[in-house]
Each structure stands twice: as C-alpha cells, then as structure tokens.
Design an enzyme around this catalytic site. Structure first.
Site, PDB file in Angstrom:
ATOM      1  N   HIS A   1      63.379  74.810  85.447  1.00 24.31           N
ATOM      2  CA  HIS A   1      63.308  75.921  86.400  1.00 24.31           C
ATOM      3  C   HIS A   1      64.582  75.904  87.256  1.00 24.31           C
ATOM      4  O   HIS A   1      64.697  75.106  88.194  1.00 24.31           O
ATOM      5  CB  HIS A   1      62.086  75.783  87.312  1.00 24.31           C
ATOM      6  CG  HIS A   1      60.771  75.911  86.612  1.00 24.31           C
ATOM      7  ND1 HIS A   1      60.303  77.112  86.135  1.00 24.31           N
ATOM      8  CD2 HIS A   1      59.812  74.988  86.319  1.00 24.31           C
ATOM      9  CE1 HIS A   1      59.111  76.931  85.581  1.00 24.31           C
ATOM     10  NE2 HIS A   1      58.796  75.655  85.673  1.00 24.31           N
TER      11      HIS A   1
ATOM     12  N   HIS B   1      61.737  76.497  78.102  1.00 19.89           N
ATOM     13  CA  HIS B   1      60.741  75.512  77.683  1.00 19.89           C
ATOM     14  C   HIS B   1      61.027  75.134  76.234  1.00 19.89           C
ATOM     15  O   HIS B   1      61.468  75.968  75.439  1.00 19.89           O
ATOM     16  CB  HIS B   1      59.334  76.106  77.788  1.00 19.89           C
ATOM     17  CG  HIS B   1      58.316  75.401  76.916  1.00 19.89           C
ATOM     18  ND1 HIS B   1      57.935  75.895  75.692  1.00 19.89           N
ATOM     19  CD2 HIS B   1      57.637  74.253  77.101  1.00 19.89           C
ATOM     20  CE1 HIS B   1      57.045  75.072  75.150  1.00 19.89           C
ATOM     21  NE2 HIS B   1      56.848  74.072  75.986  1.00 19.89           N
TER      22      HIS B   1
ATOM     23  N   SER C   1      58.547  67.107  75.458  1.00 15.51           N
ATOM     24  CA  SER C   1      58.268  68.418  76.032  1.00 15.51           C
ATOM     25  C   SER C   1      59.085  68.582  77.302  1.00 15.51           C
ATOM     26  O   SER C   1      59.193  67.644  78.102  1.00 15.51           O
ATOM     27  CB  SER C   1      56.777  68.545  76.352  1.00 15.51           C
ATOM     28  OG  SER C   1      56.483  69.816  76.901  1.00 15.51           O
TER      29      SER C   1
ATOM     30  N   GLY D   1      43.337  62.595  78.335  1.00 16.32           N
ATOM     31  CA  GLY D   1      43.514  61.559  79.339  1.00 16.32           C
ATOM     32  C   GLY D   1      44.953  61.189  79.588  1.00 16.32           C
ATOM     33  O   GLY D   1      45.247  60.057  79.988  1.00 16.32           O
TER      34      GLY D   1
ATOM     35  N   ARG E   1      48.750  61.490  81.507  1.00 20.58           N
ATOM     36  CA  ARG E   1      49.113  61.364  82.921  1.00 20.58           C
ATOM     37  C   ARG E   1      49.261  62.758  83.537  1.00 20.58           C
ATOM     38  O   ARG E   1      50.134  63.531  83.153  1.00 20.58           O
ATOM     39  CB  ARG E   1      50.420  60.580  83.051  1.00 20.58           C
ATOM     40  CG  ARG E   1      50.871  60.342  84.493  1.00 20.58           C
ATOM     41  CD  ARG E   1      52.085  59.430  84.505  1.00 20.58           C
ATOM     42  NE  ARG E   1      52.518  59.125  85.862  1.00 20.58           N
ATOM     43  CZ  ARG E   1      53.596  59.673  86.436  1.00 20.58           C
ATOM     44  NH1 ARG E   1      54.327  60.559  85.773  1.00 20.58           N
ATOM     45  NH2 ARG E   1      53.938  59.333  87.664  1.00 20.58           N
TER      46      ARG E   1
ATOM     47  N   ASN F   1      59.550  72.096  73.089  1.00 22.22           N
ATOM     48  CA  ASN F   1      58.861  70.854  72.730  1.00 22.22           C
ATOM     49  C   ASN F   1      58.889  70.670  71.223  1.00 22.22           C
ATOM     50  O   ASN F   1      58.970  71.636  70.466  1.00 22.22           O
ATOM     51  CB  ASN F   1      57.423  70.814  73.278  1.00 22.22           C
ATOM     52  CG  ASN F   1      56.468  71.662  72.474  1.00 22.22           C
ATOM     53  OD1 ASN F   1      55.963  71.239  71.439  1.00 22.22           O
ATOM     54  ND2 ASN F   1      56.214  72.880  72.947  1.00 22.22           N
ATOM     55  N   VAL F   2      58.868  69.416  70.819  1.00 24.69           N
ATOM     56  CA  VAL F   2      58.708  69.043  69.415  1.00 24.69           C
ATOM     57  C   VAL F   2      57.701  67.900  69.381  1.00 24.69           C
ATOM     58  O   VAL F   2      57.711  67.025  70.248  1.00 24.69           O
ATOM     59  CB  VAL F   2      60.039  68.632  68.758  1.00 24.69           C
ATOM     60  CG1 VAL F   2      60.905  69.855  68.475  1.00 24.69           C
ATOM     61  CG2 VAL F   2      60.812  67.637  69.618  1.00 24.69           C
ATOM     62  N   ARG F   3      56.832  67.913  68.380  1.00 28.67           N
ATOM     63  CA  ARG F   3      55.724  66.960  68.397  1.00 28.67           C
ATOM     64  C   ARG F   3      55.291  66.595  66.973  1.00 28.67           C
ATOM     65  O   ARG F   3      55.567  67.316  66.021  1.00 28.67           O
ATOM     66  CB  ARG F   3      54.539  67.557  69.160  1.00 28.67           C
ATOM     67  CG  ARG F   3      54.094  68.906  68.639  1.00 28.67           C
ATOM     68  CD  ARG F   3      53.079  69.586  69.560  1.00 28.67           C
ATOM     69  NE  ARG F   3      52.676  70.881  69.026  1.00 28.67           N
ATOM     70  CZ  ARG F   3      53.292  72.014  69.270  1.00 28.67           C
ATOM     71  NH1 ARG F   3      54.360  72.035  70.051  1.00 28.67           N
ATOM     72  NH2 ARG F   3      52.870  73.150  68.735  1.00 28.67           N
TER      73      ARG F   3
ATOM     74  N   HIS G   1      68.300  83.995  70.491  1.00 31.02           N
ATOM     75  CA  HIS G   1      67.649  84.231  69.205  1.00 31.02           C
ATOM     76  C   HIS G   1      68.576  83.937  68.028  1.00 31.02           C
ATOM     77  O   HIS G   1      68.093  83.522  66.966  1.00 31.02           O
ATOM     78  CB  HIS G   1      67.101  85.660  69.145  1.00 31.02           C
ATOM     79  CG  HIS G   1      65.789  85.807  69.842  1.00 31.02           C
ATOM     80  ND1 HIS G   1      64.589  85.516  69.241  1.00 31.02           N
ATOM     81  CD2 HIS G   1      65.496  86.169  71.119  1.00 31.02           C
ATOM     82  CE1 HIS G   1      63.596  85.720  70.097  1.00 31.02           C
ATOM     83  NE2 HIS G   1      64.122  86.114  71.245  1.00 31.02           N
TER      84      HIS G   1
END
Length: 304
Positions: A98, A108, A94, A260, A262, A110-112, A147
């Site tokens: 700025h 921004h 992620s 939980g 960080r 992210n890949v998960r 895009h």
C-alpha cells in the site's frame, strides 16, 4: 510427493521473499522491512516481513509461511470435498503493498503450493497464485504494462494461458455486492497440477519472478506525483473496498484464519488507513468517475 521436491519449492519461496523485499527497499531512503518469525501450535510457522511508514510505502508486507495439519479447513474443501480428512502441507509467499501516494497503485501477489495426503490413497498436490493491481487514479500505460508483463510470464507455457488466467483473475477479484472489480486484474490460477510437477512449478516461478518487473516501474514513475487532500481522501475511500474483499471473499485470508495461522501475519494485507462514506458517488466528469466508468469492469486490455 518426494521430500526433495518439497524442499526445492520451499527454498525457492524463501529466496523469492528475500528478492522482493530487497527490491522494494530500494524505493525507500530509510525504511526497512522488520521480520517476525512465528510458529503455529499444530505444526509449521512462517517468516513475516512488514515495512511501515516509509517515504514511498505506507505499509507493505511480504510473508512466507509453511504450515501443516491433519484436516484441511473448510475454505479448502468447500469446492473439493474429496480433500476432507486428509493431512496437508501448505506453503507460499503472499504480499500486499500500500503506497502513500494515491497515484501509485496498491499491488498484491502470491504463489503457493499445497499437498494433501491420506494413507492408502495417491497424494494430491497443486500450485496456485497470481498478481493483481488496484489503482486509485489509473494510468492506461501502467495498466497495459502490468498486463504485458503478466502475458510475458505466461507466454512460454502456451498462448492460451494468459487469457485463461487473466479471466480467472477478473472473476475472482470481483466484489459481487458492489458490482465492480477490486482493480484492473492481472493473473489468478489455482489447482494447477495437470502439467506435471516440473512444468507446474516452473509456471509458479515465472509468475513469482515477474511480479517485480510488473510493479517496480509503475512505483518509480508515480511515487513522486504531486497530490492533495482530495486524492488522499479518495484513496482511503477506495481502500475500504480492499478491506471488504479481503474479509468477505478472499480464500487466502479465510484459509489462514481457519487453519490457525498467525492473525497478525494474515491481516497485514489490510491498509493502515481506510474509510467508508454512506452512498458516495463520484462527481460527473471527475477523475474519480473515470476509475468507475473505465477501469472497474473486466476488459481485454491487450486486445487479444
């Protein structure tokens, strides 16, 4: 879910983090990402990389994490109650960038990858991710470029994929209490497993690999644009919207805090400076009004 499949995804994510950090550092004469390795008390940990006070990037973070536990947090099970009481693994990259210059947009991505397991039941897994752009003084050519690259990332997987995930992005990054989008959108997808592991993983990789193609040309074009106090003040005001979204709506932030993770790594997505003004309205005919009137509502940018 096979162990070698999990390792393949993890290795890709670590390499993606390396590649993105290296590419972003090419924009900086001196500033570099600082790395923190951390461990989660229950299980797992991550590799946080943050660059601050750069010539181009005021603050940016590119994080990898791989955590596991015995119960998915409420943010993950609210819409999928069948996942409650399952052991889980979650891994991903992620990032939020700025820039200093108000003419250079925040980005921004992210890949998960999630895995939820329970004894005697089939393993549930899925991929998710995307990228989105938040300009303060937008240029239509930049938005169209962003895009087009998003469409290119989706094209090999079907012509219907970009419109579907572009629409999901518009709906997800929407501040309901402000009645405006966070920016000009991009892609957002989640719960992807219907294509099977190989194809779903390939799509996640395509999204992750196209981020730099989408963002770097915009940064290179706008990073040296002259600006003054007015533009900087407006940038800080609009950054307040970024904070509002991340703290009120963002599922990734909620998942990290509830599981939980960080805290310093989770909240690196916040801008280093932001401000709020009571009942502020843009001046009629101003560049600031252009953002509100022409860019902060969902649009069919590519005319598809």
């Amino acid at each position: 879910m096979k162990g070698d499949e999990i390792s393949i995804v993890k290795n890709y994510l670590l390499t993606l983090q390396d590649n993105i950090c290296a590419a972003l550092e090419t924009q900086e004469p001196n500033a570099r990402f600082q790395e923190d390795l951390w461990e989660r008390p229950e299980a797992g940990g991550g590799r946080t990389r943050v660059l601050t006070q750069g010539q181009v990037i005021e603050q940016g973070g590119v994080n990898f994490s791989h955590v596991s536990g015995y119960n998915l947090p409420p943010s993950a099970t609210a819409k999928r109650p069948e996942l409650a009481n399952r052991q889980f693994q979650a891994m991903g990259v992620s990032l939020v960038i700025h820039p200093n210059n108000p003419y250079a947009p925040t980005s921004h991505a992210n890949v998960r990858f999630f895995i939820a397991e329970q004894a005697g039941a089939p393993t549930i897994w899925w991929f998710g991710g995307g990228f989105d752009l938040t300009p303060y003084y937008p240029f239509k050519e930049d938005v169209l470029h962003w895009h087009r690259v998003a469409r290119d990332a989706c094209e090999p997987f079907g012509t219907e994929v970009y419109p579907m995930y572009k629409k999901w992005c518009d709906e997800y990054f929407y501040l309901k209490h402000r009645n405006e989008t966070r920016g000009v959108g991009g892609l957002f997808f989640d719960d992807l497993n219907e294509w099977g592991f190989e194809q779903s993983f390939a799509f996640m990789q395509s999204v992750g690999n196209h981020y730099l193609d989408a963002y770097l040309p915009i940064i290179e074009k706008r990073k040296n644009t002259p600006y003054g106090e007015r533009e900087r003040d407006f940038q800080l005001y609009r950054r307040g919207r970024y904070v509002e979204f991340n703290l009120v709506y963002d599922r990734g932030t909620l998942f990290g805090l509830q599981s939980g993770g960080r805290t310093e790594s989770i909240l690196m997505s916040m801008p280093p400076l932001a401000q709020w003004r009571y009942n502020w309205q843009p001046e009629a005919g101003s560049p600031e009004e252009v953002l509100y009137q022409e860019y902060l509502q969902p649009q069919n940018w590519l005319g598809l």
